[in-house]
Design a protein around this motif. Structure first.
Motif, PDB file in Angstrom:
ATOM      1  N   UNK A   1       9.556   0.337   2.560  1.00 48.07           N
ATOM      2  CA  UNK A   1       8.217   0.610   3.072  1.00 48.07           C
ATOM      3  C   UNK A   1       7.496   1.586   2.161  1.00 48.07           C
ATOM      4  N   UNK A   2       6.187   1.479   2.114  1.00 54.19           N
ATOM      5  CA  UNK A   2       5.364   2.417   1.341  1.00 54.19           C
ATOM      6  C   UNK A   2       3.965   2.446   1.960  1.00 54.19           C
ATOM      7  N   UNK A   3       3.344   3.610   1.936  1.00 54.83           N
ATOM      8  CA  UNK A   3       1.974   3.756   2.398  1.00 54.83           C
ATOM      9  C   UNK A   3       1.091   4.102   1.218  1.00 54.83           C
ATOM     10  N   UNK A   4       0.012   3.360   1.078  1.00 53.73           N
ATOM     11  CA  UNK A   4      -0.946   3.606  -0.008  1.00 53.73           C
ATOM     12  C   UNK A   4      -2.331   3.762   0.614  1.00 53.73           C
ATOM     13  N   UNK A   5      -2.901   4.944   0.467  1.00 51.50           N
ATOM     14  CA  UNK A   5      -4.241   5.190   0.990  1.00 51.50           C
ATOM     15  C   UNK A   5      -4.337   4.981   2.491  1.00 51.50           C
ATOM     16  N   UNK A   6      -3.222   5.158   3.189  1.00 50.48           N
ATOM     17  CA  UNK A   6      -3.207   4.979   4.641  1.00 50.48           C
ATOM     18  C   UNK A   6      -2.792   3.590   5.075  1.00 50.48           C
ATOM     19  N   UNK A   7      -2.636   2.657   4.138  1.00 47.13           N
ATOM     20  CA  UNK A   7      -2.219   1.286   4.460  1.00 47.13           C
ATOM     21  C   UNK A   7      -0.713   1.160   4.240  1.00 47.13           C
ATOM     22  N   UNK A   8      -0.030   0.607   5.210  1.00 45.43           N
ATOM     23  CA  UNK A   8       1.420   0.480   5.149  1.00 45.43           C
ATOM     24  C   UNK A   8       1.818  -0.882   4.594  1.00 45.43           C
TER      25      UNK A   8
END
Length: 618
Positions: A406-413
């Motif tokens: 999992x990773x979150x980028x700019x608040x998007x998962x």
């Protein structure tokens, strides 16, 4: 409906015509008789017209009424050219326009009305030549038509993409009906739904010794109605072989049906009973090209022998032509076999250096609505386009990237479905591209601008208004104001594409140039009856040579180790997931690029089966 509008239009212009015919006439003269005769003829007020002649009223009324029936005319319009007077004799020259009601040009001719004084009143000197200078006693008008057979839709080698099947044309020989025509027509109208007056006028306007097609049936409908039809004395059925049973790709080629009352009203012309009508696919899109138009002749017949006396006018009609597609039967067969074992799938194959569509095969999806025009999430297959932008932004294919579950980028998962043990793996950009690690790819969002992503998308045809005779979808990329939006785009989560659009993406990398799709090579121009399409195709767009070699290397790595590659020579591609059980394979082998979209199945396996079917080891 079209015929009704014509008649209505003719009636609406009558007041203008009357004014035109009477505007400068202020005292009794030959003009009054000329005006009343022509206005009465035009408006079907045959009592008015007959009263201005020296002939028997009943005879003149019948002659005028019969002329309309014999020509199957929608309307008559007249214009007085000149009137001259010499003592008790006069002559009026007029110009006639007759709408024959079958999308032919107007039949125009010049006529003459001879007049003389009878007890101080000007009268038209009656004879059949009043109706037309070449019509004599003992003769009648007729309209002789020769429908042309439907032409086929063909593949790139000019072989038909449909098989012959039989349509059943029900009609009559007018000479055999005697005075039973109205009875026969009434019964046929009741059975078929065709307007009784239209059927009758076709019979009365035709040469008596010639078969007159009235209604056409496909095999199943004919069999269902056969008993009712055979019960009508006087009608005959002629089987007519036409190339209308589609071969693969069936939904692209399209279906054909017999002309019905509803389709006749909708089309308006030049179709007549005996014609076939495209209902879908290319058969519908190129209806006017495939059917052409009916050859029509206005003639006079001898009433005793029924033989032609004179030919007054002839229209050869528009020549119909076959429609040549880019479909390759061998490639189509390989595509059909490749999707056979799937439950839901679409495969589009294109020639990599031309954009010509070679095959469209589906299983429980529609070839036009889904394979060409479907709007599906791109998933990490869109990373091909994103990689173009990233490589131009100096991201090295050797740069190492973590690939967590999992990773979150700019608040998007983002979740990498291939990572199930919770252990974070790592690899190069090229390796993560090859295995479709969505978390690794999404992490590159800050390395590229929204403008650069949009430019790369456009250069690979996404959103361009290409021209195709069937419905199609070139893709859509939303605005990308945030890092989260850019990350979703790189992962293909906010991008919609069609299998056709993605096949063209694969072809662009394979050939070095993106090209718009081509499905029909001849006729060159769109069908005149088709929906409005862009007048000009988008220009080809070369892939930046600075990234092309790297993109090809990355796609070679993407196919390595997949079922698409195993034992099948050099294959390039990307296998990806798109959510909802959908998976993609986009790539090429040799000169054929493909996009495969399947549900709950391995898209790479479908691609491998396809390439194996081609026997291509390039």
């Amino acid at each position: 409906m079209r015929r009704a509008r014509r008649t209505l239009a003719a009636t609406a212009t009558l007041a203008v015509a009357s004014t035109m015919l009477t505007g400068c006439f202020e005292e009794p003269s030959p003009h009054d008789a000329v005006r009343d005769f022509l206005v009465g003829w035009q408006s079907e007020d045959y009592d008015l017209a007959a009263g201005r002649t020296d002939g028997d009223l009943a005879t003149v009324r019948k002659a005028l009424s019969d002329a309309k029936l014999e020509l199957d005319a929608a309307s008559f319009r007249f214009k007085i050219e000149r009137v001259s007077v010499t003592g008790e004799e006069s002559r009026a020259d007029f110009h006639a326009e007759v709408d024959l009601g079958e999308n032919n040009p107007l039949w125009e001719y010049d006529g003459i009305l001879p007049l003389h004084l009878v007890d101080g009143t000007w009268k038209v000197r009656w004879s059949p030549s009043v109706l037309h200078p070449q019509l004599k006693e003992g003769q009648r008008f007729a309209v002789d038509t020769e429908p042309v057979e439907r032409q086929p839709v063909v593949d790139k080698d000019n072989d038909p993409l449909q098989s012959d099947t039989y349509l059943y044309v029900v009609g009559v020989y007018p000479s055999k009906l005697g005075d039973q025509a109205e009875d026969v027509v009434a019964k046929l109208s009741e059975v078929t739904g065709y307007a009784q007056d239209r059927l009758l006028s076709r019979i009365r306007s035709s040469p008596p010794g010639k078969f007159v097609p009235l209604v056409t049936f496909g095999r199943s409908r004919y069999e269902a109605m056969k008993s009712k039809l055979t019960a009508i004395t006087g009608i005959e059925t002629q089987p007519q072989k036409q190339p209308v049973d589609p071969d693969a790709p069936r939904q692209i080629v399209g279906s054909v049906s017999a002309l019905t009352p509803e389709s006749e009203q909708k089309l308006g012309g030049p179709q007549r009973a005996g014609d076939s009508v495209g209902k879908s696919g290319l058969q519908q899109a190129y209806q006017d090209y495939l059917t052409g138009s009916t050859e029509t002749k206005v003639i006079t017949l001898d009433l005793k022998t029924g033989k032609e006396v004179a030919r007054l006018k002839e229209w050869r009609g528009r020549q119909n032509v076959s429609v040549k597609t880019t479909i390759d039967r061998a490639i189509q067969n390989a595509a059909e076999a490749a999707v056979a074992d799937t439950d839901t799938s679409a495969l589009v194959a294109v020639q990599r250096d031309t954009g010509e569509i070679r095959a469209v095969a589906t299983k429980n999806m529609h070839q036009e609505k889904d394979a060409l025009a479907g709007k599906f999430p791109a998933g990490t297959a869109f990373s091909i386009v994103a990689a173009d932008a990233l490589l131009k932004s100096k991201v090295s294919p050797k740069q190492r990237l973590a690939c967590p579950q999992e990773r979150t980028v700019g608040g998007a998962k983002f979740v990498h479905t291939g990572q199930t043990d919770g252990v974070t793996s790592s690899g190069t950009f090229q390796e993560n591209f090859a295995k479709g690690c969505v978390t690794a790819l999404a992490s590159l969002a800050r390395r590229v601008t929204a403008t650069d992503l949009a430019k790369s998308a456009t250069s690979f045809g996404v959103g361009l208004p290409w021209r195709l005779p069937l419905k199609s979808f070139s893709g859509s990329l939303p605005k990308l104001p945030t890092d989260a939006d850019k990350a979703k785009a790189i992962a293909g989560q906010n991008v919609e594409v069609s299998p056709l659009g993605m096949a063209l993406v694969g072809a662009a990398v394979a050939s070095g140039t993106w090209r718009p799709p081509v499905l029909v090579t001849d006729p060159k121009s769109p069908d005149p009856a088709a929906e409005v399409v862009p007048a000009v195709q988008p220009a080809p767009v070369p892939v930046d040579p600075r990234v092309l070699t790297t993109l090809r290397t990355m796609m070679r790595a993407g196919a390595a180790g997949t079922v698409a590659q195993a034992g099948r020579g050099k294959v390039y591609g990307v296998k990806s997931t798109a959510g909802g059980g959908l998976t993609w394979f986009v790539g090429w082998q040799g000169d054929v690029a493909i996009a495969v979209l399947v549900k709950d199945y391995d898209a790479g396996a479908v691609a491998g089966s396809f390439f194996a079917g081609l026997g291509n080891s390039s």
